[in-house]
Design a protein around this motif. Structure first.
Motif, PDB file in Angstrom:
ATOM      1  N   ILE A 169      -2.747   3.836   7.552  1.00 50.69           N
ATOM      2  CA  ILE A 169      -3.225   2.886   7.338  1.00 50.69           C
ATOM      3  C   ILE A 169      -1.694   1.714   8.174  1.00 50.69           C
ATOM      4  O   ILE A 169      -1.307   1.218   8.346  1.00 50.69           O
ATOM      5  N   ALA A 170      -0.609   2.759   8.431  1.00 56.27           N
ATOM      6  CA  ALA A 170       0.709   2.049   8.774  1.00 56.27           C
ATOM      7  C   ALA A 170       0.620   1.650  10.275  1.00 56.27           C
ATOM      8  O   ALA A 170       1.362   0.671  11.096  1.00 56.27           O
ATOM      9  N   ALA A 171      -1.195   2.172  10.785  1.00 57.39           N
ATOM     10  CA  ALA A 171      -0.949   1.827  11.959  1.00 57.39           C
ATOM     11  C   ALA A 171      -1.986   0.788  12.676  1.00 57.39           C
ATOM     12  O   ALA A 171      -1.251   0.044  13.380  1.00 57.39           O
ATOM     13  N   LEU A 172      -2.339   0.005  11.591  1.00 57.33           N
ATOM     14  CA  LEU A 172      -3.084  -1.036  11.570  1.00 57.33           C
ATOM     15  C   LEU A 172      -2.411  -1.834  11.701  1.00 57.33           C
ATOM     16  O   LEU A 172      -0.614  -2.168  11.094  1.00 57.33           O
ATOM     17  N   ASP A 173      -2.614  -3.505  12.304  1.00 56.65           N
ATOM     18  CA  ASP A 173      -1.812  -4.098  12.421  1.00 56.65           C
ATOM     19  C   ASP A 173      -1.309  -5.511  11.371  1.00 56.65           C
ATOM     20  O   ASP A 173      -2.274  -5.438  10.452  1.00 56.65           O
ATOM     21  N   GLY A 174      -0.672  -5.703  11.484  1.00 56.92           N
ATOM     22  CA  GLY A 174       0.426  -5.857   9.963  1.00 56.92           C
ATOM     23  C   GLY A 174       0.650  -5.178   8.690  1.00 56.92           C
ATOM     24  O   GLY A 174       1.519  -5.746   8.367  1.00 56.92           O
ATOM     25  N   MET A 175       0.242  -4.134   8.846  1.00 56.58           N
ATOM     26  CA  MET A 175       0.360  -2.935   7.706  1.00 56.58           C
ATOM     27  C   MET A 175       1.840  -2.057   7.558  1.00 56.58           C
ATOM     28  O   MET A 175       2.571  -1.198   6.534  1.00 56.58           O
ATOM     29  N   LYS A 176       2.472  -1.970   8.971  1.00 57.69           N
ATOM     30  CA  LYS A 176       3.452  -1.802   8.978  1.00 57.69           C
ATOM     31  C   LYS A 176       4.920  -2.169   7.821  1.00 57.69           C
ATOM     32  O   LYS A 176       5.289  -1.490   6.944  1.00 57.69           O
ATOM     33  N   GLU A 177       4.866  -3.341   7.634  1.00 55.77           N
ATOM     34  CA  GLU A 177       5.676  -3.704   6.982  1.00 55.77           C
ATOM     35  C   GLU A 177       5.012  -4.014   5.637  1.00 55.77           C
ATOM     36  O   GLU A 177       6.093  -4.642   4.492  1.00 55.77           O
ATOM     37  N   ARG A 178       4.286  -3.041   5.648  1.00 52.92           N
ATOM     38  CA  ARG A 178       3.743  -3.422   3.726  1.00 52.92           C
ATOM     39  C   ARG A 178       3.349  -2.082   3.563  1.00 52.92           C
ATOM     40  O   ARG A 178       3.090  -1.745   2.291  1.00 52.92           O
ATOM     41  N   THR A 179       3.636  -1.455   4.388  1.00 51.85           N
ATOM     42  CA  THR A 179       3.354   0.499   3.539  1.00 51.85           C
ATOM     43  C   THR A 179       4.315   1.121   3.087  1.00 51.85           C
ATOM     44  O   THR A 179       5.103   1.014   4.212  1.00 51.85           O
TER      45      THR A 179
ATOM     46  N   VAL B 296       1.290  -1.154   0.248  1.00 57.04           N
ATOM     47  CA  VAL B 296       0.211  -0.386  -0.187  1.00 57.04           C
ATOM     48  C   VAL B 296       0.927   1.225  -0.384  1.00 57.04           C
ATOM     49  O   VAL B 296       2.078   1.169   0.594  1.00 57.04           O
ATOM     50  N   LEU B 297       0.643   2.071  -0.742  1.00 53.19           N
ATOM     51  CA  LEU B 297       1.272   3.375  -1.252  1.00 53.19           C
ATOM     52  C   LEU B 297       0.850   4.521  -0.547  1.00 53.19           C
ATOM     53  O   LEU B 297      -1.055   4.972  -0.797  1.00 53.19           O
ATOM     54  N   SER B 298       1.241   4.825   0.482  1.00 54.20           N
ATOM     55  CA  SER B 298      -0.166   5.897   1.680  1.00 54.20           C
ATOM     56  C   SER B 298       0.655   7.698   1.521  1.00 54.20           C
ATOM     57  O   SER B 298       1.278   7.680   2.046  1.00 54.20           O
ATOM     58  N   ASP B 299      -0.433   7.948   0.356  1.00 57.89           N
ATOM     59  CA  ASP B 299      -0.021   9.551   0.034  1.00 57.89           C
ATOM     60  C   ASP B 299      -0.483  10.112   1.339  1.00 57.89           C
ATOM     61  O   ASP B 299      -1.638  10.457   0.982  1.00 57.89           O
ATOM     62  N   GLU B 300      -0.403  10.401   2.042  1.00 57.32           N
ATOM     63  CA  GLU B 300      -0.250  11.555   2.963  1.00 57.32           C
ATOM     64  C   GLU B 300       0.008  13.188   2.904  1.00 57.32           C
ATOM     65  O   GLU B 300       0.273  13.475   4.627  1.00 57.32           O
ATOM     66  N   ILE B 301      -0.059  13.332   2.217  1.00 59.02           N
ATOM     67  CA  ILE B 301       0.379  14.665   2.116  1.00 59.02           C
ATOM     68  C   ILE B 301      -0.134  15.936   2.755  1.00 59.02           C
ATOM     69  O   ILE B 301       0.295  17.345   2.748  1.00 59.02           O
ATOM     70  N   TYR B 302      -1.578  15.853   2.329  1.00 57.51           N
ATOM     71  CA  TYR B 302      -2.932  16.633   3.152  1.00 57.51           C
ATOM     72  C   TYR B 302      -2.645  16.214   4.905  1.00 57.51           C
ATOM     73  O   TYR B 302      -4.064  16.504   4.978  1.00 57.51           O
TER      74      TYR B 302
END
Length: 438
Positions: A261-271, A230-236
């Protein structure tokens, strides 16, 4: 009459002259070899193209109200400027490490921990000249020929460009009618075993929409199910206006809680978490952004940085450290001013016959829909030429942006009022039936 020898000499000279001037068969042989398919498919970013057209009108003496580009009109905070100037005066004008200075990477690491509640190692932070490298370089590092990348439509034009350039397959997915999130049923149909990456952008460009937490959690479930990034574009991320359930409390240091989304369980390693300084700290011209991702991917992106942009100016990075660690009062004040401008513009546009404008919960754009008998491009061109208002057609952000316009409300309230008045007059002249039916 010329002799045959003279004629032959003249013909020889003529052929040599033609070759020297680039004519004839030899010129075709020396023509440029051409470009790759992936760059032939690139399109300009609409804001720059419309900006060029607006400047052309201004050079002819026309007054143009500029609502086309997402560039804050506030100045870079004084303390941030002083930090950058001070670094120059100290001689910090040489190459820096490709991944960024230790000071800025540590500042980003602390900022993400405080705002998102996610802890990264310094080696998992990469700094770039703006946030766009945080989009393009991960795509190059992740996507192979034939891999599918899912992204919002309408969405930021770089998403489509980065997928094509990486050789991947573009899979644009429609948004909800209010632009707040994906059509989640359509998203679930789009993601499959071929999906390598899902792009999310919340708050989003061009709609200003903020994804509900439940939808973000569904994206996370899909990413884990199909083992994709997941690429999470959080510029705003710092420009949210309403209590949207995604966290709006503010800490003692002036930083808000940001749901990622990076804070959700199991997501830091795929974000891949992407953010920057342009929007939040009014630093568009400083060219400074950053990304956080797992260490193995960060190392690949660092190498791409080495071979593309090299590094970011150290004095720019010194300014970034001050932005993240210094006072946040300017961000809070700017956000409240944008809230007032948003509220005015949404109400004013909804008062124009033939236009419906949802109220966005973030960023600094509105994305109204219109019912007039024309395309988005035709209407945007007309409003620029006739009304002197520069804005973008929704199709600059994907085919599903048809019958929409994007207006940026970074300008002054006076500019917004003038733009609405000019638009109303022009639209009444062009589409009188819509106004007569009021």
């Amino acid at each position: 009459m010329r002799s045959s020898a003279s004629t032959a000499r003249a013909g020889s000279i003529g052929r040599r002259t033609a070759r020297a001037r680039g004519g004839g068969r030899s010129a075709r042989a020396r023509a440029s070899p051409g470009t790759s398919k992936r760059v032939r498919e690139l399109r300009d970013e609409g804001a720059y193209a419309v900006g060029d057209a607006a400047r052309a009108l201004e050079r002819r003496g026309r007054r143009v109200v500029r609502l086309e580009i997402g560039q804050p009109q506030f100045e870079t905070p004084e303390n941030v400027c002083e930090a950058g100037v001070g670094a120059i005066e100290r001689g910090e004008t040489r190459y820096s490490a490709p991944a960024g200075t230790a000071a800025l990477r540590e500042a980003v690491r602390g900022y993400v921990a405080r705002t998102r509640g996610v802890t990264y190692d310094v080696d998992e932070v990469i700094v770039g000249p703006g946030a766009k490298p945080g989009l393009f370089l991960p795509a190059l590092a992740i996507v192979d020929e034939g891999d599918e990348v899912v992204y919002p439509d309408p969405g930021f034009p770089t998403y489509a460009a980065m997928v094509s350039t990486a050789g991947g397959t573009r899979v644009p997915v429609a948004l909800t009618n209010d632009g707040s999130s994906f059509d989640m049923d359509a998203l679930e149909r789009a993601v499959n075993e071929k999906t390598k990456m899902i792009v999310i952008n919340s708050p989003g460009n061009p709609t200003g929409g903020v994804m509900p937490r439940a939808d973000v959690e569904r994206v996370a479930a899909l990413a884990k199910k199909f083992n994709c990034w997941v690429l999470s574009d959080e510029i705003y991320s710092r420009l949210r206006y309403d209590d949207d359930g995604n966290g709006a409390s503010e800490s003692d240091d002036g930083l808000e809680d940001i749901f990622s989304i990076a804070a959700l369980d199991g997501m830091k390693e795929r974000t891949i978490l992407v953010d920057g300084f342009s929007k939040t700290y009014c630093m568009t011209g400083w060219r400074l952004g950053w990304m956080c991702c797992p260490k193995a991917l960060a190392e690949r992106i660092r190498l791409l940085t080495v071979h593309s942009v090299g590094c970011v100016a150290p004095f720019t990075q010194a300014a970034g450290v001050e932005a993240l660690t210094g006072p946040q009062d300017s961000v809070r004040a700017m956000r409240e001013e944008y809230r007032a401008r948003r509220d005015y513009l949404v109400d004013a546009l909804n008062a124009i016959p033939g236009i419906r404008c949802p109220k966005p919960q973030g960023a600094f754009y509105v994305f109204p829909e219109f019912t007039y008998d024309c395309t988005a491009k035709e209407l945007a061109d007309y409003l620029l030429e006739d009304a002197g208002v520069a804005l973008l057609p929704g199709t600059d952000f994907g085919v599903r942006g048809e019958k929409h316009l994007r207006l940026s409300y970074v300008g002054s309230m006076d500019d917004l009022r003038e733009a609405v008045a000019l638009m109303t007059t022009s639209l009444r002249r062009k589409f009188p039936a819509s106004f007569d039916s009021m």
